[in-house]
Write a protein that holds these residues in place. Structure first.
Motif, PDB file in Angstrom:
ATOM      1  N   UNK A   1     -11.417   3.256  -1.353  1.00  0.00           N
ATOM      2  CA  UNK A   1     -12.219   2.447  -0.725  1.00  0.00           C
ATOM      3  C   UNK A   1     -13.153   3.576   0.092  1.00  0.00           C
ATOM      4  N   UNK A   2     -14.344   3.110   0.553  1.00  0.00           N
ATOM      5  CA  UNK A   2     -15.280   4.028   1.283  1.00  0.00           C
ATOM      6  C   UNK A   2     -14.789   4.584   2.451  1.00  0.00           C
ATOM      7  N   UNK A   3     -13.767   3.740   2.985  1.00  0.00           N
ATOM      8  CA  UNK A   3     -13.296   4.280   4.331  1.00  0.00           C
ATOM      9  C   UNK A   3     -11.875   5.246   4.240  1.00  0.00           C
ATOM     10  N   UNK A   4     -11.803   5.602   3.051  1.00  0.00           N
ATOM     11  CA  UNK A   4     -11.073   6.988   2.730  1.00  0.00           C
ATOM     12  C   UNK A   4      -9.479   6.748   3.408  1.00  0.00           C
ATOM     13  N   UNK A   5      -9.309   7.745   4.664  1.00  0.00           N
ATOM     14  CA  UNK A   5      -8.082   7.834   5.202  1.00  0.00           C
ATOM     15  C   UNK A   5      -7.687   6.805   6.017  1.00  0.00           C
ATOM     16  N   UNK A   6      -8.575   5.963   6.466  1.00  0.00           N
ATOM     17  CA  UNK A   6      -8.343   4.903   7.237  1.00  0.00           C
ATOM     18  C   UNK A   6      -7.754   3.844   6.326  1.00  0.00           C
ATOM     19  N   UNK A   7      -8.326   3.733   5.129  1.00  0.00           N
ATOM     20  CA  UNK A   7      -7.762   2.774   4.111  1.00  0.00           C
ATOM     21  C   UNK A   7      -6.093   3.046   3.832  1.00  0.00           C
ATOM     22  N   UNK A   8      -5.943   4.418   3.705  1.00  0.00           N
ATOM     23  CA  UNK A   8      -4.559   4.917   3.291  1.00  0.00           C
ATOM     24  C   UNK A   8      -3.753   4.478   4.389  1.00  0.00           C
ATOM     25  N   UNK A   9      -4.190   4.765   5.826  1.00  0.00           N
ATOM     26  CA  UNK A   9      -3.342   4.279   6.953  1.00  0.00           C
ATOM     27  C   UNK A   9      -3.086   3.013   6.995  1.00  0.00           C
TER      28      UNK A   9
ATOM     29  N   UNK B   1       4.507   2.004  -7.392  1.00  0.00           N
ATOM     30  CA  UNK B   1       5.499   1.379  -6.605  1.00  0.00           C
ATOM     31  C   UNK B   1       5.204  -0.178  -6.066  1.00  0.00           C
ATOM     32  N   UNK B   2       6.241  -0.860  -6.094  1.00  0.00           N
ATOM     33  CA  UNK B   2       6.004  -2.285  -5.807  1.00  0.00           C
ATOM     34  C   UNK B   2       5.552  -2.511  -4.455  1.00  0.00           C
ATOM     35  N   UNK B   3       5.994  -1.742  -3.601  1.00  0.00           N
ATOM     36  CA  UNK B   3       5.688  -1.842  -2.168  1.00  0.00           C
ATOM     37  C   UNK B   3       3.979  -1.446  -1.870  1.00  0.00           C
ATOM     38  N   UNK B   4       3.414  -0.647  -2.843  1.00  0.00           N
ATOM     39  CA  UNK B   4       2.155  -0.112  -2.572  1.00  0.00           C
ATOM     40  C   UNK B   4       1.148  -1.299  -3.194  1.00  0.00           C
TER      41      UNK B   4
ATOM     42  N   UNK C   1       2.915  -1.748   4.630  1.00  0.00           N
ATOM     43  CA  UNK C   1       3.928  -1.504   3.711  1.00  0.00           C
ATOM     44  C   UNK C   1       5.187  -1.498   5.011  1.00  0.00           C
ATOM     45  N   UNK C   2       4.735  -0.866   6.110  1.00  0.00           N
ATOM     46  CA  UNK C   2       5.822  -0.462   7.042  1.00  0.00           C
ATOM     47  C   UNK C   2       6.027  -1.945   7.928  1.00  0.00           C
ATOM     48  N   UNK C   3       5.189  -2.475   8.276  1.00  0.00           N
ATOM     49  CA  UNK C   3       5.357  -3.754   8.990  1.00  0.00           C
ATOM     50  C   UNK C   3       5.858  -4.927   8.371  1.00  0.00           C
ATOM     51  N   UNK C   4       5.589  -4.861   7.006  1.00  0.00           N
ATOM     52  CA  UNK C   4       6.286  -5.848   6.394  1.00  0.00           C
ATOM     53  C   UNK C   4       7.572  -5.764   5.335  1.00  0.00           C
TER      54      UNK C   4
ATOM     55  N   UNK D   1       7.712   5.992  -3.869  1.00  0.00           N
ATOM     56  CA  UNK D   1       7.726   5.820  -2.465  1.00  0.00           C
ATOM     57  C   UNK D   1       6.171   5.668  -2.387  1.00  0.00           C
ATOM     58  N   UNK D   2       5.991   4.132  -1.943  1.00  0.00           N
ATOM     59  CA  UNK D   2       4.856   3.757  -1.656  1.00  0.00           C
ATOM     60  C   UNK D   2       3.825   4.308  -0.703  1.00  0.00           C
ATOM     61  N   UNK D   3       4.442   4.505   0.499  1.00  0.00           N
ATOM     62  CA  UNK D   3       4.061   5.426   1.810  1.00  0.00           C
ATOM     63  C   UNK D   3       3.617   6.586   1.093  1.00  0.00           C
ATOM     64  N   UNK D   4       4.282   7.361   0.435  1.00  0.00           N
ATOM     65  CA  UNK D   4       3.919   8.700  -0.045  1.00  0.00           C
ATOM     66  C   UNK D   4       2.827   8.631  -1.015  1.00  0.00           C
ATOM     67  N   UNK D   5       2.794   7.573  -1.959  1.00  0.00           N
ATOM     68  CA  UNK D   5       1.929   7.588  -3.147  1.00  0.00           C
ATOM     69  C   UNK D   5       0.607   7.034  -2.485  1.00  0.00           C
ATOM     70  N   UNK D   6       0.635   6.226  -1.407  1.00  0.00           N
ATOM     71  CA  UNK D   6      -0.531   5.687  -0.870  1.00  0.00           C
ATOM     72  C   UNK D   6      -1.673   6.840  -0.425  1.00  0.00           C
ATOM     73  N   UNK D   7      -1.075   8.204   0.001  1.00  0.00           N
ATOM     74  CA  UNK D   7      -2.012   9.231   0.249  1.00  0.00           C
ATOM     75  C   UNK D   7      -2.824   9.434  -0.960  1.00  0.00           C
ATOM     76  N   UNK D   8      -2.327   9.117  -2.237  1.00  0.00           N
ATOM     77  CA  UNK D   8      -3.214   9.643  -3.311  1.00  0.00           C
ATOM     78  C   UNK D   8      -4.625   8.798  -3.583  1.00  0.00           C
TER      79      UNK D   8
END
Length: 332
Positions: free
Chosen positions: A296-304, A192-195, A310-313, A284-291
């Motif tokens: 990165x070592x920070x895991x879920x914080x990186x996904x968030x 996804x381009x957004x991701x 994606x959302x703010x921009x 969907x970049x938001x959905x696929x970010x979860x994969x």
């Protein structure tokens, strides 16, 4: 659209030194303090070499775009308007920068920095995706022929085995059947381009990281020989990884797409993408970010953080963007 007198953009790599990127949340919110944090590198990349068919910059890449002002002039003359692209009224001019403008990371105007960064990376992501999309169409057509009982031509088998090898499958001697296609097809697909835009922004600090400026590395991908990349300043004693450097930005983008499509760490990303395809939904970049918990070592914080960027921009606006077929060029 570009004036008819514009025939070719010629762009050459240029290399610079930059501050490291700042905190993930501040980065996502475009706060100027992002220049103070240590840069994020992926946890799981293990590719020593870029894929054999990695993309190079356009052959006539000779003009060094050293400053943001120069890049803005090129965008204006080519009719490159992000707002019109967001709205779907414009195709994306095929402007391929070989390197980011040297002063991009130090710009004080956050909106301007973001606009220029996305304008530089968007055409490259679309170009890399187009190549994968063409291979996917060819793969699906071959699959349909095989399942319909058509004879396998030797050239088709050779192409399929080469494709499978490139995506990390040992298919030599394997039957060309539904199992092989079902294994390979989820790997040969677009990002996804957004991701991709969000990851490029986070990993490169909007172009401020020394990896982006000295090595055209937008995604923090690792290699394991020092000649292949740049040593992270925070690398622990005894570690051998470097951040891979590239001859061009397009090389970095193509390698990133290939890694998400082939590395074992991103199997969950590919399964999520395949599920969207099966359901007939757009990527969907938001959905696929979860994969990308392993990126990165920070895991879920990186996904968030990716989802916040994606959302703010409003990066999902670019998921339907289409690249112009002809290379946008300028002479002087």
């Amino acid at each position: 659209m570009a004036p008819s007198s514009l025939n070719e953009f010629v762009l050459m790599p240029s290399f610079y030194t930059a501050a490291l990127v700042g905190s993930m949340v501040l980065l996502a919110s475009q706060v100027q303090g992002f220049l103070d944090r240590t840069q994020v590198t992926p946890a799981s990349f293990s590719v020593e070499e870029p894929p054999a068919d990695h993309m190079a910059a356009p052959a006539r890449a000779h003009l060094d775009v050293a400053k943001a002002d120069d890049f803005e002039m090129i965008l204006e003359r080519s009719g490159f308007d992000l707002n019109n692209i967001r709205g779907g009224s414009d195709l994306v001019p095929a402007v391929y920068l070989a390197s980011l403008p040297g002063d991009l990371g130090s710009l004080d105007q956050i909106k301007r920095k973001k606009q220029l960064f996305f304008s530089a990376v968007l055409p490259l992501v679309l170009r890399a995706n187009e190549k994968v999309a063409r291979e996917r169409v060819r793969l699906i057509r071959f699959q349909d022929r095989v399942l319909d009982g058509a004879q396998r031509r030797p050239v088709e088998r050779e192409w399929l085995l080469e494709l499978a090898d490139r995506y990390g499958l040992d298919a030599e001697g394997a039957e060309i059947d539904s199992v092989l296609f079902a294994t390979l097809l989820p790997k040969v697909d677009e990002i996804p381009v957004s991701l991709a835009l969000a990851q490029a922004a986070v990993e490169s600090g909007w172009g401020a990281s020394r990896f982006a400026r000295n090595g055209n590395a937008l995604f923090g991908q690792r290699a394991w020989t020092e000649k292949a990349g740049i040593v992270p300043k925070e690398r622990a004693s005894g570690e051998k990884h470097v951040v891979r450097k590239y001859d061009s930005l397009l090389g970095s983008v193509a390698s990133y797409v290939h890694n998400l499509n082939s590395h074992p760490s991103y199997r969950d990303f590919r399964l999520r993408r395949a599920a969207l395809r099966t359901a007939g939904r757009a990527l969907d970049g938001n959905v696929l970010a979860g994969g990308l918990l392993s990126y990165a070592e920070i895991g879920q914080a990186y996904v968030d953080t990716l989802r916040l960027v994606i959302t703010k921009n409003r990066l999902s606006d670019f998921d339907g963007a289409v690249l112009e077929r002809s290379l946008v060029t300028v002479s002087g």
